[in-house]
Design a protein around this motif. Structure first.
Motif, PDB file in Angstrom:
ATOM      1  N   CYS A 190       0.844  -1.199   0.000  1.00 41.55           N
ATOM      2  CA  CYS A 190       0.000   0.000   0.000  1.00 41.55           C
ATOM      3  C   CYS A 190       0.876   1.245   0.000  1.00 41.55           C
ATOM      4  O   CYS A 190       2.001   1.222   0.512  1.00 41.55           O
TER       5      CYS A 190
ATOM      6  N   THR B 228       0.547   3.619   1.900  1.00 39.17           N
ATOM      7  CA  THR B 228       0.832   3.957   3.298  1.00 39.17           C
ATOM      8  C   THR B 228       2.002   3.121   3.849  1.00 39.17           C
ATOM      9  O   THR B 228       2.750   3.597   4.690  1.00 39.17           O
TER      10      THR B 228
ATOM     11  N   HIS C   2      -1.133  -4.805   5.160  1.00 39.36           N
ATOM     12  CA  HIS C   2      -2.488  -4.959   5.708  1.00 39.36           C
ATOM     13  C   HIS C   2      -3.514  -5.344   4.637  1.00 39.36           C
ATOM     14  O   HIS C   2      -4.695  -5.400   4.916  1.00 39.36           O
ATOM     15  N   GLU C   3      -3.056  -5.563   3.407  1.00 39.25           N
ATOM     16  CA  GLU C   3      -4.004  -5.939   2.347  1.00 39.25           C
ATOM     17  C   GLU C   3      -3.894  -7.454   2.152  1.00 39.25           C
ATOM     18  O   GLU C   3      -3.238  -7.945   1.259  1.00 39.25           O
TER      19      GLU C   3
ATOM     20  N   GLU D  96      -9.300  -5.030   0.392  1.00 42.05           N
ATOM     21  CA  GLU D  96      -9.162  -3.989   1.415  1.00 42.05           C
ATOM     22  C   GLU D  96      -9.077  -2.590   0.801  1.00 42.05           C
ATOM     23  O   GLU D  96      -9.841  -1.691   1.198  1.00 42.05           O
TER      24      GLU D  96
HETATM   25 ZN   LIG Z   1      -3.807   0.325   2.428  1.00 44.65          ZN
END
Ligand SMILES: [Zn+2]
Ligand SMILES: [Zn+2]
Length: 343
Positions: free
Chosen positions: A37, A39, A57-58, A145
Protein backbone atom coordinates in the motif's frame (compact mmCIF):
# COMPACT_ATOMS: atom_id res chain seq x y z
CA UNK A 1 8.47 -18.65 9.77
CA UNK A 2 9.90 -15.91 7.57
CA UNK A 3 8.83 -12.26 7.67
CA UNK A 4 10.08 -9.02 6.17
CA UNK A 5 10.66 -6.91 9.25
CA UNK A 6 10.98 -3.13 9.01
CA UNK A 7 13.64 -1.71 11.37
CA UNK A 8 14.28 1.70 9.81
CA UNK A 9 14.41 3.46 6.45
CA UNK A 10 17.24 1.49 4.89
CA UNK A 11 16.94 -1.57 7.05
CA UNK A 12 14.27 -4.14 6.24
CA UNK A 13 15.33 -7.66 7.19
CA UNK A 14 13.98 -10.93 5.86
CA UNK A 15 14.27 -12.96 9.01
CA UNK A 16 12.82 -15.69 11.21
CA UNK A 17 9.99 -14.96 13.64
CA UNK A 18 8.08 -17.44 15.78
CA UNK A 19 4.73 -18.57 14.33
CA UNK A 20 2.13 -16.71 16.48
CA UNK A 21 0.36 -18.71 19.23
CA UNK A 22 -3.43 -18.86 19.14
CA UNK A 23 -5.97 -18.00 21.85
CA UNK A 24 -9.29 -19.88 21.77
CA UNK A 25 -11.09 -17.33 19.56
CA UNK A 26 -8.22 -16.73 17.12
CA UNK A 27 -7.30 -18.16 13.74
CA UNK A 28 -3.93 -18.68 12.07
CA UNK A 29 -3.59 -17.74 8.42
CA UNK A 30 -0.99 -18.70 5.89
CA UNK A 31 -0.41 -15.59 3.81
CA UNK A 32 -0.83 -15.93 0.04
CA UNK A 33 -0.78 -12.35 -1.27
CA UNK A 34 -0.40 -8.98 0.39
CA UNK A 35 -0.71 -5.68 -1.44
CA UNK A 36 2.01 -3.09 -0.99
CA UNK A 37 0.00 0.00 0.00
CA UNK A 38 1.05 3.62 -0.48
CA UNK A 39 0.83 3.96 3.30
CA UNK A 40 3.33 1.09 3.77
CA UNK A 41 5.74 2.89 1.44
CA UNK A 42 5.12 6.20 3.22
CA UNK A 43 5.67 4.62 6.65
CA UNK A 44 8.90 2.97 5.52
CA UNK A 45 10.41 5.95 3.71
CA UNK A 46 9.30 8.69 6.12
CA UNK A 47 9.91 6.57 9.20
CA UNK A 48 6.52 7.37 10.73
CA UNK A 49 6.57 4.04 12.59
CA UNK A 50 9.23 2.70 14.92
CA UNK A 51 10.69 -0.66 14.14
CA UNK A 52 10.95 -3.52 14.45
CA UNK A 53 7.49 -3.89 12.94
CA UNK A 54 5.91 -5.99 10.19
CA UNK A 55 3.92 -3.82 7.78
CA UNK A 56 1.28 -5.00 5.28
CA UNK A 57 -2.49 -4.96 5.71
CA UNK A 58 -4.00 -5.94 2.35
CA UNK A 59 -4.33 -9.57 3.31
CA UNK A 60 -5.40 -12.59 1.24
CA UNK A 61 -4.71 -15.86 3.02
CA UNK A 62 -5.68 -19.42 3.80
CA UNK A 63 -6.89 -20.58 7.21
CA UNK A 64 -4.50 -23.21 8.57
CA UNK A 65 -5.54 -23.48 12.23
CA UNK A 66 -8.49 -22.31 14.32
CA UNK A 67 -8.90 -21.80 18.08
CA UNK A 68 -11.26 -24.04 20.11
CA UNK A 69 -14.13 -21.57 20.13
CA UNK A 70 -14.04 -20.71 16.40
CA UNK A 71 -16.97 -22.18 14.48
CA UNK A 72 -17.25 -19.92 11.43
CA UNK A 73 -13.92 -20.91 9.82
CA UNK A 74 -11.94 -24.08 9.31
CA UNK A 75 -8.57 -24.99 7.79
CA UNK A 76 -8.59 -24.64 4.02
CA UNK A 77 -10.94 -21.62 3.94
CA UNK A 78 -9.73 -18.81 1.68
CA UNK A 79 -10.23 -15.45 3.40
CA UNK A 80 -9.57 -11.73 3.38
CA UNK A 81 -9.45 -9.43 6.37
CA UNK A 82 -8.58 -5.88 7.39
CA UNK A 83 -6.47 -4.69 10.31
CA UNK A 84 -8.54 -2.39 12.52
CA UNK A 85 -11.74 -3.30 14.40
CA UNK A 86 -14.06 -0.72 16.01
CA UNK A 87 -15.87 -1.41 19.30
CA UNK A 88 -19.39 -0.74 17.92
CA UNK A 89 -20.51 0.86 21.22
CA UNK A 90 -18.53 4.08 21.85
CA UNK A 91 -19.43 7.72 21.12
CA UNK A 92 -18.00 7.54 17.58
CA UNK A 93 -19.29 4.08 16.71
CA UNK A 94 -22.78 5.14 17.88
CA UNK A 95 -22.65 7.88 15.28
CA UNK A 96 -21.40 5.59 12.53
CA UNK A 97 -17.82 6.95 12.61
CA UNK A 98 -16.25 3.53 13.10
CA UNK A 99 -12.82 4.59 11.84
CA UNK A 100 -12.58 7.22 14.60
CA UNK A 101 -13.26 4.70 17.40
CA UNK A 102 -10.58 4.73 20.13
CA UNK A 103 -10.19 1.00 19.76
CA UNK A 104 -9.77 1.15 15.98
CA UNK A 105 -6.06 1.87 15.52
CA UNK A 106 -4.71 -0.12 18.49
CA UNK A 107 -6.30 -3.34 17.16
CA UNK A 108 -3.95 -5.24 14.86
CA UNK A 109 -3.11 -8.50 13.18
CA UNK A 110 0.02 -10.32 14.39
CA UNK A 111 2.65 -9.61 13.20
CA UNK A 112 1.50 -7.94 9.92
CA UNK A 113 0.82 -8.99 6.35
CA UNK A 114 4.41 -9.23 5.15
CA UNK A 115 4.92 -12.56 6.92
CA UNK A 116 4.35 -16.22 6.12
CA UNK A 117 1.76 -16.69 8.88
CA UNK A 118 -0.44 -14.25 10.76
CA UNK A 119 -2.68 -14.54 13.79
CA UNK A 120 -6.11 -12.94 13.62
CA UNK A 121 -7.38 -12.05 17.09
CA UNK A 122 -10.98 -12.91 18.02
CA UNK A 123 -12.37 -9.46 17.17
CA UNK A 124 -10.92 -9.62 13.66
CA UNK A 125 -12.28 -13.13 13.22
CA UNK A 126 -15.76 -11.99 14.31
CA UNK A 127 -16.10 -8.68 12.49
CA UNK A 128 -13.61 -8.31 9.67
CA UNK A 129 -12.81 -11.69 8.17
CA UNK A 130 -14.68 -13.08 5.17
CA UNK A 131 -14.46 -16.11 2.94
CA UNK A 132 -13.80 -15.40 -0.73
CA UNK A 133 -15.04 -17.36 -3.74
CA UNK A 134 -12.91 -20.27 -4.93
CA UNK A 135 -12.42 -18.67 -8.35
CA UNK A 136 -11.08 -15.36 -7.00
CA UNK A 137 -7.29 -15.22 -7.38
CA UNK A 138 -5.17 -14.46 -4.33
CA UNK A 139 -3.82 -11.27 -5.85
CA UNK A 140 -7.29 -10.04 -6.67
CA UNK A 141 -8.38 -10.87 -3.14
CA UNK A 142 -5.54 -8.67 -1.86
CA UNK A 143 -7.34 -5.75 -3.55
CA UNK A 144 -10.48 -6.18 -1.40
CA UNK A 145 -9.16 -3.99 1.41
CA UNK A 146 -8.20 -0.99 -0.78
CA UNK A 147 -11.50 -1.27 -2.65
CA UNK A 148 -13.26 -1.15 0.74
CA UNK A 149 -11.30 1.97 1.68
CA UNK A 150 -12.38 3.71 -1.52
CA UNK A 151 -16.02 2.72 -0.96
CA UNK A 152 -15.79 4.24 2.50
CA UNK A 153 -14.75 7.59 1.03
CA UNK A 154 -17.08 7.49 -1.94
CA UNK A 155 -20.16 6.86 0.19
CA UNK A 156 -19.62 10.29 1.67
CA UNK A 157 -19.20 11.83 -1.78
CA UNK A 158 -22.84 10.95 -2.53
CA UNK A 159 -22.21 10.05 -6.15
CA UNK A 160 -25.46 9.93 -8.07
CA UNK A 161 -26.18 8.88 -11.62
CA UNK A 162 -25.24 11.50 -14.15
CA UNK A 163 -22.81 13.41 -11.96
CA UNK A 164 -19.26 14.41 -12.87
CA UNK A 165 -16.23 13.30 -10.88
CA UNK A 166 -12.61 14.44 -11.05
CA UNK A 167 -10.01 12.20 -9.40
CA UNK A 168 -6.68 13.94 -8.75
CA UNK A 169 -3.92 11.32 -8.64
CA UNK A 170 -3.90 8.01 -10.50
CA UNK A 171 -2.32 5.71 -7.95
CA UNK A 172 -4.18 2.63 -6.74
CA UNK A 173 -6.65 4.65 -4.66
CA UNK A 174 -7.24 7.14 -7.49
CA UNK A 175 -7.86 4.53 -10.17
CA UNK A 176 -10.07 2.44 -7.89
CA UNK A 177 -12.07 5.53 -6.92
CA UNK A 178 -12.45 6.53 -10.57
CA UNK A 179 -13.71 3.09 -11.55
CA UNK A 180 -16.03 2.87 -8.55
CA UNK A 181 -17.45 6.32 -9.35
CA UNK A 182 -18.32 5.11 -12.83
CA UNK A 183 -19.83 1.96 -11.32
CA UNK A 184 -21.98 4.15 -9.05
CA UNK A 185 -23.37 5.95 -12.07
CA UNK A 186 -21.15 8.98 -12.61
CA UNK A 187 -21.60 10.06 -16.22
CA UNK A 188 -18.28 11.81 -16.53
CA UNK A 189 -15.17 10.53 -14.80
CA UNK A 190 -12.00 12.56 -15.29
CA UNK A 191 -8.60 11.75 -13.84
CA UNK A 192 -5.46 13.86 -13.59
CA UNK A 193 -1.87 12.84 -12.96
CA UNK A 194 1.64 13.80 -14.03
CA UNK A 195 2.56 10.26 -15.11
CA UNK A 196 1.83 9.44 -18.77
CA UNK A 197 1.96 5.74 -17.85
CA UNK A 198 -0.80 6.09 -15.23
CA UNK A 199 -2.97 8.24 -17.50
CA UNK A 200 -2.63 5.67 -20.25
CA UNK A 201 -3.60 2.93 -17.80
CA UNK A 202 -6.63 4.96 -16.68
CA UNK A 203 -7.88 5.13 -20.26
CA UNK A 204 -7.30 1.39 -20.65
CA UNK A 205 -9.43 0.81 -17.55
CA UNK A 206 -12.29 2.63 -19.24
CA UNK A 207 -12.01 6.08 -17.64
CA UNK A 208 -13.45 8.72 -19.99
CA UNK A 209 -10.90 11.50 -19.69
CA UNK A 210 -7.28 11.59 -18.53
CA UNK A 211 -5.56 14.96 -18.14
CA UNK A 212 -1.88 15.71 -17.54
CA UNK A 213 -1.76 19.11 -15.76
CA UNK A 214 1.89 19.50 -16.82
CA UNK A 215 0.76 19.56 -20.44
CA UNK A 216 -2.82 20.84 -20.34
CA UNK A 217 -4.62 23.52 -18.38
CA UNK A 218 -6.66 21.40 -15.96
CA UNK A 219 -8.97 24.23 -14.93
CA UNK A 220 -9.77 25.21 -18.53
CA UNK A 221 -10.42 21.60 -19.49
CA UNK A 222 -12.77 21.02 -16.56
CA UNK A 223 -14.69 24.20 -17.32
CA UNK A 224 -14.94 23.09 -20.91
CA UNK A 225 -16.15 19.59 -20.08
CA UNK A 226 -18.78 20.76 -17.60
CA UNK A 227 -20.21 23.71 -19.54
CA UNK A 228 -18.57 26.10 -17.13
CA UNK A 229 -20.24 24.61 -14.02
CA UNK A 230 -17.32 22.68 -12.53
CA UNK A 231 -17.49 19.07 -11.33
CA UNK A 232 -19.89 17.64 -8.75
CA UNK A 233 -17.17 15.73 -6.91
CA UNK A 234 -13.38 15.98 -6.67
CA UNK A 235 -11.48 13.14 -5.04
CA UNK A 236 -7.94 13.99 -3.97
CA UNK A 237 -5.87 10.80 -4.07
CA UNK A 238 -2.36 12.26 -4.16
CA UNK A 239 -0.28 13.39 -1.20
CA UNK A 240 0.01 17.02 -2.31
CA UNK A 241 -1.95 19.40 -0.09
CA UNK A 242 -1.78 22.25 -2.63
CA UNK A 243 -4.32 20.24 -4.63
CA UNK A 244 -6.98 21.19 -2.08
CA UNK A 245 -7.37 24.88 -3.07
CA UNK A 246 -7.37 23.83 -6.70
CA UNK A 247 -9.99 21.14 -6.06
CA UNK A 248 -12.24 23.69 -4.39
CA UNK A 249 -11.92 26.00 -7.40
CA UNK A 250 -12.94 23.19 -9.74
CA UNK A 251 -16.20 22.38 -7.89
CA UNK A 252 -19.60 23.35 -9.13
CA UNK A 253 -21.90 25.04 -6.62
CA UNK A 254 -23.04 22.45 -4.08
CA UNK A 255 -20.07 20.22 -4.97
CA UNK A 256 -18.00 18.01 -2.69
CA UNK A 257 -14.26 17.43 -2.27
CA UNK A 258 -13.19 14.12 -0.73
CA UNK A 259 -9.65 14.14 0.67
CA UNK A 260 -8.15 10.65 0.70
CA UNK A 261 -4.48 11.49 1.28
CA UNK A 262 -2.29 11.40 4.37
CA UNK A 263 -1.26 15.08 4.47
CA UNK A 264 1.09 15.94 7.32
CA UNK A 265 -0.23 17.50 10.54
CA UNK A 266 -0.41 21.31 10.52
CA UNK A 267 0.00 21.36 6.77
CA UNK A 268 -1.64 24.74 6.06
CA UNK A 269 -3.21 25.70 2.75
CA UNK A 270 -5.10 28.76 1.52
CA UNK A 271 -8.61 28.10 0.27
CA UNK A 272 -11.45 30.26 -1.00
CA UNK A 273 -13.49 30.10 2.22
CA UNK A 274 -16.26 32.19 0.67
CA UNK A 275 -17.41 29.21 -1.33
CA UNK A 276 -18.84 27.39 1.72
CA UNK A 277 -21.62 29.89 2.44
CA UNK A 278 -22.06 31.27 -1.04
CA UNK A 279 -21.91 27.97 -2.93
CA UNK A 280 -22.68 25.37 -0.26
CA UNK A 281 -19.62 23.28 -1.07
CA UNK A 282 -18.26 20.58 1.30
CA UNK A 283 -14.82 19.20 2.03
CA UNK A 284 -14.87 15.67 3.43
CA UNK A 285 -11.98 13.72 4.93
CA UNK A 286 -11.80 9.95 4.73
CA UNK A 287 -9.52 7.30 6.20
CA UNK A 288 -9.49 3.49 6.13
CA UNK A 289 -12.72 1.49 6.05
CA UNK A 290 -15.42 0.23 8.37
CA UNK A 291 -16.26 -3.49 8.74
CA UNK A 292 -19.33 -2.97 6.56
CA UNK A 293 -17.36 -2.17 3.41
CA UNK A 294 -15.50 -5.51 3.31
CA UNK A 295 -18.45 -7.67 2.08
CA UNK A 296 -19.39 -4.97 -0.45
CA UNK A 297 -15.84 -4.90 -1.81
CA UNK A 298 -15.76 -8.71 -2.15
CA UNK A 299 -19.03 -8.63 -4.06
CA UNK A 300 -17.81 -5.90 -6.44
CA UNK A 301 -14.67 -7.90 -7.26
CA UNK A 302 -16.56 -11.19 -7.51
CA UNK A 303 -18.89 -9.68 -10.09
CA UNK A 304 -15.98 -7.99 -11.91
CA UNK A 305 -17.71 -4.63 -11.63
CA UNK A 306 -14.30 -2.96 -11.85
CA UNK A 307 -11.00 -4.03 -13.39
CA UNK A 308 -8.33 -4.58 -10.76
CA UNK A 309 -6.35 -7.23 -12.66
CA UNK A 310 -4.86 -4.66 -15.03
CA UNK A 311 -3.95 -2.41 -12.11
CA UNK A 312 -1.57 -5.03 -10.70
CA UNK A 313 1.66 -4.28 -12.56
CA UNK A 314 4.30 -6.10 -10.49
CA UNK A 315 4.81 -9.00 -8.09
CA UNK A 316 7.63 -9.51 -5.62
CA UNK A 317 8.49 -12.40 -3.33
CA UNK A 318 8.24 -11.72 0.41
CA UNK A 319 12.05 -11.69 0.68
CA UNK A 320 12.29 -8.63 -1.60
CA UNK A 321 10.24 -6.02 0.24
CA UNK A 322 13.12 -3.51 0.15
CA UNK A 323 13.39 -3.85 -3.63
CA UNK A 324 9.60 -3.57 -4.02
CA UNK A 325 9.44 -0.35 -1.98
CA UNK A 326 12.39 1.19 -3.85
CA UNK A 327 10.86 0.27 -7.19
CA UNK A 328 7.43 1.65 -6.27
CA UNK A 329 8.85 4.89 -4.90
CA UNK A 330 10.91 5.73 -7.99
CA UNK A 331 8.82 8.02 -10.22
CA UNK A 332 10.86 6.91 -13.25
CA UNK A 333 9.27 3.44 -13.09
CA UNK A 334 6.03 2.47 -14.79
CA UNK A 335 4.41 0.88 -11.78
CA UNK A 336 0.98 0.95 -10.20
CA UNK A 337 0.06 -1.83 -7.78
CA UNK A 338 2.67 -4.21 -6.39
CA UNK A 339 1.56 -7.47 -4.79
CA UNK A 340 3.87 -9.36 -2.45
CA UNK A 341 3.43 -13.08 -3.16
CA UNK A 342 3.86 -15.88 -0.67
CA UNK A 343 2.23 -18.76 -2.56
ZN1 LIG B 1 -3.81 0.32 2.43
ZN1 LIG C 1 -16.06 2.49 19.10
Amino acid sequence: MKASVYYSKNDIRYEDLPVPELEEGDILLQMKSCGLCGTDIHKALHQTVTGPVVLGHEVAAEVVKVGKRVTRFRPGDRVVTAIHVPCFTCHYCDRGHYTLCEQFKPTHIEPGGFAEYIRLPELHVKHLTHKIPQEMSWEKAAMVEPVGCCLHGLKQAKISSGCSVLVMGCGTIGLLSAQLSAMMGAAKVIVSDLSPFKLELALRLGINHAINPARDDLEAQIQDMTDGFGVDVVIIAAGVSSLLPQAINLLRRGGRVVVFSPFDHHNMVNIDAGRFFRDEISVIGTYSLSPYEMPEAIEILRLNKINVDDMITHHYPLSQLTEAIEFAANPANDVLKIIMKMD
